[in-house]
Design a protein around this motif. Structure first.
Motif, short mmCIF file in Angstrom:
data_model
loop_
_atom_site.label_atom_id
_atom_site.label_comp_id
_atom_site.label_asym_id
_atom_site.label_seq_id
_atom_site.Cartn_x
_atom_site.Cartn_y
_atom_site.Cartn_z
N ILE A 42 0.84 -1.21 0.00
CA ILE A 42 0.00 0.00 0.00
C ILE A 42 0.87 1.25 0.00
O ILE A 42 0.62 2.20 -0.76
CB ILE A 42 -0.94 -0.02 1.23
CG1 ILE A 42 -1.96 -1.15 1.08
CG2 ILE A 42 -1.65 1.33 1.38
CD1 ILE A 42 -2.71 -1.45 2.36
N SER A 43 1.90 1.27 0.82
CA SER A 43 2.78 2.44 0.90
C SER A 43 3.49 2.70 -0.41
O SER A 43 3.68 3.85 -0.81
CB SER A 43 3.80 2.23 2.02
OG SER A 43 3.17 2.17 3.26
N ARG A 44 3.89 1.64 -1.10
CA ARG A 44 4.56 1.80 -2.39
C ARG A 44 3.65 2.48 -3.40
O ARG A 44 4.08 3.37 -4.14
CB ARG A 44 5.02 0.44 -2.92
CG ARG A 44 6.25 -0.13 -2.23
CD ARG A 44 7.46 0.76 -2.42
NE ARG A 44 7.80 0.94 -3.82
CZ ARG A 44 8.58 0.13 -4.53
NH1 ARG A 44 9.12 -0.93 -3.93
NH2 ARG A 44 8.86 0.35 -5.79
N GLU A 45 2.38 2.07 -3.45
CA GLU A 45 1.46 2.71 -4.40
C GLU A 45 1.25 4.18 -4.04
O GLU A 45 1.25 5.04 -4.93
CB GLU A 45 0.11 1.98 -4.43
CG GLU A 45 -0.87 2.70 -5.36
CD GLU A 45 -2.15 1.93 -5.62
OE1 GLU A 45 -3.18 2.58 -5.87
OE2 GLU A 45 -2.12 0.69 -5.60
N LEU A 46 1.07 4.48 -2.77
CA LEU A 46 0.87 5.87 -2.36
C LEU A 46 2.08 6.71 -2.71
O LEU A 46 1.96 7.88 -3.11
CB LEU A 46 0.57 5.94 -0.86
CG LEU A 46 -0.72 5.29 -0.38
CD1 LEU A 46 -0.83 5.35 1.13
CD2 LEU A 46 -1.94 5.94 -1.04
N GLU A 47 3.25 6.12 -2.57
CA GLU A 47 4.50 6.83 -2.88
C GLU A 47 4.63 7.05 -4.38
O GLU A 47 4.97 8.15 -4.84
CB GLU A 47 5.68 6.01 -2.36
CG GLU A 47 7.03 6.67 -2.53
CD GLU A 47 8.14 5.77 -1.98
OE1 GLU A 47 8.52 4.81 -2.70
OE2 GLU A 47 8.62 6.01 -0.87
N GLU A 48 4.34 6.02 -5.17
CA GLU A 48 4.50 6.11 -6.63
C GLU A 48 3.52 7.09 -7.26
O GLU A 48 3.80 7.71 -8.28
CB GLU A 48 4.31 4.73 -7.24
CG GLU A 48 5.47 3.77 -6.93
CD GLU A 48 5.17 2.35 -7.35
OE1 GLU A 48 4.06 2.11 -7.90
OE2 GLU A 48 6.03 1.46 -7.13
N THR A 49 2.32 7.24 -6.65
CA THR A 49 1.31 8.15 -7.19
C THR A 49 1.36 9.53 -6.55
O THR A 49 0.49 10.37 -6.80
CB THR A 49 -0.10 7.55 -6.98
OG1 THR A 49 -0.30 7.31 -5.58
CG2 THR A 49 -0.24 6.24 -7.75
N ASN A 50 2.39 9.75 -5.71
CA ASN A 50 2.52 11.03 -4.99
C ASN A 50 1.25 11.40 -4.24
O ASN A 50 0.83 12.56 -4.20
CB ASN A 50 2.87 12.15 -5.99
CG ASN A 50 4.25 11.96 -6.58
OD1 ASN A 50 5.19 11.63 -5.87
ND2 ASN A 50 4.35 12.14 -7.90
N SER A 51 0.61 10.40 -3.68
CA SER A 51 -0.64 10.63 -2.95
C SER A 51 -0.38 11.47 -1.69
O SER A 51 0.66 11.36 -1.05
CB SER A 51 -1.25 9.28 -2.55
OG SER A 51 -2.36 9.49 -1.70
N GLN A 52 -1.38 12.30 -1.39
CA GLN A 52 -1.30 13.09 -0.17
C GLN A 52 -1.75 12.29 1.06
O GLN A 52 -1.58 12.71 2.19
CB GLN A 52 -2.18 14.35 -0.30
CG GLN A 52 -1.74 15.30 -1.40
CD GLN A 52 -0.30 15.76 -1.20
OE1 GLN A 52 0.05 16.30 -0.15
NE2 GLN A 52 0.54 15.54 -2.20
N VAL A 53 -2.36 11.12 0.77
CA VAL A 53 -2.81 10.26 1.87
C VAL A 53 -1.59 9.61 2.52
O VAL A 53 -0.70 9.11 1.83
CB VAL A 53 -3.77 9.17 1.34
CG1 VAL A 53 -4.18 8.23 2.48
CG2 VAL A 53 -5.00 9.81 0.72
#
Length: 255
Positions: free
Chosen positions: A201-212
């Motif tokens: 989950i953290s990898r996806e948030l990091e790759e998409t530059n998510s603010q979450v």
């Protein structure tokens, strides 16, 4: 703080037997339902049976790791384990509990002697420290924090990981609520799996530059994992897995 007592899967099974002895109900199914806090014949009832069976078969797996076990030893171990597992057969679940504790029955004196003697061997491969109520509370709090982080999280690639993470949290909660008959050996696998899901989950948030951010989940997982590792630190086979998880947590949030 950790309690001083050391346990293992064989002792977990013995402890469950002792609790069934003093439980309410005429049949084993009734006692299992009452002691395990599940409705009889419900999905939770059968899930509890599966976890108990896993505990029992893990005794066999650990005993077979002992150097020098021959074919005769294997046969004796297999027969003893099959006898204990027989308690969970449909016809045994509905019979009077007094039948289960006869000397040669599933929970009889012969099975209990086998488990006590097995405990000494098993502890060379797996043992753990029982934890205090406050440590269990910390683990439960960590599970709650992770669930809350996942509640409204929207993902694409790692949505499977979010669902699996919630299921893993639910599994640990189920075990903790029945720790008296399941023991701590069932917590390890789902707890370690949570780390892989949090990482995905953290990898996806990091790759998409998510603010979450799920830093709270990461910190909660680390706190929970550290306590579970403390329980199992006597088992050297876990050292590599712990080192890998520690690296992953550092990679995630520098914690």
């Amino acid at each position: 703080m950790m309690e001083a007592s050391i346990s293992d899967p064989a002792r977990d099974v013995l402890r469950a037997m002792d609790l069934f002895d003093t439980g309410d109900g005429n049949t084993f199914a009734q006692r299992l339902s009452n002691v395990g806090k599940v409705a009889p014949w419900s999905p939770e009832f059968y899930h509890l049976i599966k976890l108990m069976q896993d505990n029992i078969t893990s005794v066999q797996s650990l005993l077979l790791m002992e150097e020098g076990v021959d074919k005769e030893d294997e046969a004796h171990i297999s027969q003893s384990i099959d006898l204990i597992l027989g308690a969970f057969m449909p016809d045994c679940l509905i019979q009077n509990y007094t039948e289960a504790i006869k000397p040669n029955a599933s929970f009889g004196s012969n099975s209990r002697t086998f488990l006590r003697s097995s405990s000494r061997t098993i502890r060379r491969f797996e043992s753990f420290e029982n934890v205090s109520a406050s440590d269990i509370g910390i683990i439960e709090s960590a599970i709650s924090n992770i669930r809350n982080d996942m509640k409204d999280l929207q993902l694409e690639k790692a949505d499977f990981a979010r669902d699996a993470l919630v299921r893993g949290c639910n599994e640990i909660s189920f075990i903790l609520a029945r720790i008296n008959i399941l023991g701590y050996s069932r917590i390890r696998a789902p707890a370690i799996d949570l780390g892989a899901f949090i990482y995905a989950i953290s990898r996806e948030l990091e790759e998409t530059n998510s603010q979450v951010k799920i830093v709270k989940s990461v910190h909660s997982f680390k706190e929970m994992y550290n306590r579970i590792y403390e329980m199992y630190k006597a088992a050297s086979m876990l050292k590599l897995g712990y080192e890998g998880a520690s690296w992953m947590l550092t990679r995630l949030a520098g914690v």
